[in-house]
Design a protein around this motif. Sequence first.
Motif, PDB file in Angstrom:
ATOM      1  N   SER A  36      60.936  27.206 -38.417  1.00 30.97           N
ATOM      2  CA  SER A  36      61.676  28.053 -37.473  1.00 30.97           C
ATOM      3  C   SER A  36      60.769  28.691 -36.422  1.00 30.97           C
ATOM      4  O   SER A  36      61.236  29.064 -35.347  1.00 30.97           O
ATOM      5  CB  SER A  36      62.451  29.135 -38.222  1.00 30.97           C
ATOM      6  OG  SER A  36      61.583  30.107 -38.750  1.00 30.97           O
ATOM      7  N   LYS A  37      59.496  28.796 -36.715  1.00 35.70           N
ATOM      8  CA  LYS A  37      58.552  29.412 -35.766  1.00 35.70           C
ATOM      9  C   LYS A  37      58.379  28.488 -34.556  1.00 35.70           C
ATOM     10  O   LYS A  37      57.937  27.355 -34.677  1.00 35.70           O
ATOM     11  CB  LYS A  37      57.217  29.654 -36.439  1.00 35.70           C
ATOM     12  CG  LYS A  37      57.345  30.454 -37.725  1.00 35.70           C
ATOM     13  CD  LYS A  37      56.573  31.712 -37.660  1.00 35.70           C
ATOM     14  CE  LYS A  37      56.521  32.411 -38.998  1.00 35.70           C
ATOM     15  NZ  LYS A  37      57.649  33.230 -39.272  1.00 35.70           N
ATOM     16  N   GLY A  38      58.782  28.958 -33.414  1.00 35.90           N
ATOM     17  CA  GLY A  38      58.660  28.172 -32.196  1.00 35.90           C
ATOM     18  C   GLY A  38      59.689  27.065 -32.063  1.00 35.90           C
ATOM     19  O   GLY A  38      59.548  26.194 -31.214  1.00 35.90           O
ATOM     20  N   ALA A  39      60.718  27.086 -32.906  1.00 32.84           N
ATOM     21  CA  ALA A  39      61.740  26.034 -32.880  1.00 32.84           C
ATOM     22  C   ALA A  39      62.696  26.221 -31.705  1.00 32.84           C
ATOM     23  O   ALA A  39      62.833  27.321 -31.169  1.00 32.84           O
ATOM     24  CB  ALA A  39      62.527  26.043 -34.187  1.00 32.84           C
ATOM     25  N   ASP A  40      63.372  25.140 -31.332  1.00 31.95           N
ATOM     26  CA  ASP A  40      64.370  25.244 -30.279  1.00 31.95           C
ATOM     27  C   ASP A  40      65.637  25.932 -30.815  1.00 31.95           C
ATOM     28  O   ASP A  40      65.772  26.162 -32.017  1.00 31.95           O
ATOM     29  CB  ASP A  40      64.696  23.866 -29.704  1.00 31.95           C
ATOM     30  CG  ASP A  40      65.330  22.909 -30.698  1.00 31.95           C
ATOM     31  OD1 ASP A  40      65.821  23.343 -31.759  1.00 31.95           O
ATOM     32  OD2 ASP A  40      65.339  21.703 -30.409  1.00 31.95           O
ATOM     33  N   ASP A  42      68.685  24.979 -31.169  1.00 34.52           N
ATOM     34  CA  ASP A  42      69.518  24.197 -32.082  1.00 34.52           C
ATOM     35  C   ASP A  42      69.025  24.320 -33.518  1.00 34.52           C
ATOM     36  O   ASP A  42      69.813  24.554 -34.430  1.00 34.52           O
ATOM     37  CB  ASP A  42      69.555  22.724 -31.658  1.00 34.52           C
ATOM     38  CG  ASP A  42      70.327  21.876 -32.647  1.00 34.52           C
ATOM     39  OD1 ASP A  42      71.549  22.117 -32.820  1.00 34.52           O
ATOM     40  OD2 ASP A  42      69.707  20.987 -33.278  1.00 34.52           O
ATOM     41  N   LEU A  43      67.738  24.163 -33.720  1.00 34.53           N
ATOM     42  CA  LEU A  43      67.186  24.243 -35.073  1.00 34.53           C
ATOM     43  C   LEU A  43      67.329  25.656 -35.634  1.00 34.53           C
ATOM     44  O   LEU A  43      67.702  25.828 -36.799  1.00 34.53           O
ATOM     45  CB  LEU A  43      65.723  23.806 -35.107  1.00 34.53           C
ATOM     46  CG  LEU A  43      65.050  23.859 -36.483  1.00 34.53           C
ATOM     47  CD1 LEU A  43      65.803  23.014 -37.510  1.00 34.53           C
ATOM     48  CD2 LEU A  43      63.601  23.416 -36.367  1.00 34.53           C
ATOM     49  N   VAL A  44      67.070  26.659 -34.829  1.00 32.22           N
ATOM     50  CA  VAL A  44      67.221  28.043 -35.291  1.00 32.22           C
ATOM     51  C   VAL A  44      68.662  28.294 -35.715  1.00 32.22           C
ATOM     52  O   VAL A  44      68.907  28.909 -36.760  1.00 32.22           O
ATOM     53  CB  VAL A  44      66.772  29.037 -34.200  1.00 32.22           C
ATOM     54  CG1 VAL A  44      67.143  30.462 -34.574  1.00 32.22           C
ATOM     55  CG2 VAL A  44      65.277  28.917 -33.945  1.00 32.22           C
ATOM     56  N   LYS A  45      69.600  27.787 -34.954  1.00 32.20           N
ATOM     57  CA  LYS A  45      71.021  27.959 -35.289  1.00 32.20           C
ATOM     58  C   LYS A  45      71.359  27.245 -36.600  1.00 32.20           C
ATOM     59  O   LYS A  45      72.045  27.803 -37.461  1.00 32.20           O
ATOM     60  CB  LYS A  45      71.897  27.434 -34.161  1.00 32.20           C
ATOM     61  CG  LYS A  45      73.368  27.642 -34.392  1.00 32.20           C
ATOM     62  CD  LYS A  45      74.180  27.164 -33.207  1.00 32.20           C
ATOM     63  CE  LYS A  45      75.656  27.382 -33.469  1.00 32.20           C
ATOM     64  NZ  LYS A  45      76.460  26.955 -32.327  1.00 32.20           N
ATOM     65  N   ARG A  46      70.856  26.036 -36.776  1.00 34.63           N
ATOM     66  CA  ARG A  46      71.136  25.291 -38.013  1.00 34.63           C
ATOM     67  C   ARG A  46      70.518  25.982 -39.224  1.00 34.63           C
ATOM     68  O   ARG A  46      71.139  26.053 -40.296  1.00 34.63           O
ATOM     69  CB  ARG A  46      70.644  23.845 -37.899  1.00 34.63           C
ATOM     70  CG  ARG A  46      71.503  23.029 -36.946  1.00 34.63           C
ATOM     71  CD  ARG A  46      71.134  21.557 -36.906  1.00 34.63           C
ATOM     72  NE  ARG A  46      69.814  21.374 -36.342  1.00 34.63           N
ATOM     73  CZ  ARG A  46      68.891  20.538 -36.824  1.00 34.63           C
ATOM     74  NH1 ARG A  46      69.131  19.793 -37.886  1.00 34.63           N
ATOM     75  NH2 ARG A  46      67.721  20.418 -36.243  1.00 34.63           N
ATOM     76  N   ILE A  47      69.301  26.498 -39.081  1.00 34.77           N
ATOM     77  CA  ILE A  47      68.666  27.219 -40.182  1.00 34.77           C
ATOM     78  C   ILE A  47      69.463  28.480 -40.498  1.00 34.77           C
ATOM     79  O   ILE A  47      69.705  28.791 -41.669  1.00 34.77           O
ATOM     80  CB  ILE A  47      67.191  27.539 -39.858  1.00 34.77           C
ATOM     81  CG1 ILE A  47      66.364  26.245 -39.828  1.00 34.77           C
ATOM     82  CG2 ILE A  47      66.609  28.517 -40.873  1.00 34.77           C
ATOM     83  CD1 ILE A  47      64.941  26.417 -39.318  1.00 34.77           C
ATOM     84  N   SER A  48      69.860  29.201 -39.473  1.00 39.81           N
ATOM     85  CA  SER A  48      70.649  30.420 -39.681  1.00 39.81           C
ATOM     86  C   SER A  48      71.978  30.114 -40.365  1.00 39.81           C
ATOM     87  O   SER A  48      72.393  30.842 -41.275  1.00 39.81           O
ATOM     88  CB  SER A  48      70.910  31.113 -38.348  1.00 39.81           C
ATOM     89  OG  SER A  48      69.702  31.532 -37.769  1.00 39.81           O
TER      90      SER A  48
END
Length: 75
Positions: A36-40, A42-48
């Motif tokens: 998640s560090k420095g992610a775009d 889309d990835l932050v949303k999917r992780i959340s």
Amino acid sequence: MSAWRREAFERFPEFRNHLQRSKSPYAYWIELQFASKGADDDLVKRISNFAIWCLNQERAQTSADDLPTVVTVCF
């Protein structure tokens, strides 16, 4: 396959190797935290969204398998 692994396989196809190596949900969540560090966005949303999914799962008998605890501790 456990429900959390199945869910992770569907949500994060790019991290399947990490998932296959992870022996516990704790280990996988640590990998997701690093990703998640420095992610775009889309990835932050999917992780959340995966975190929310985990938080809404039934409580397990031990903290080792309790997804709400895993997310709270690791993320």
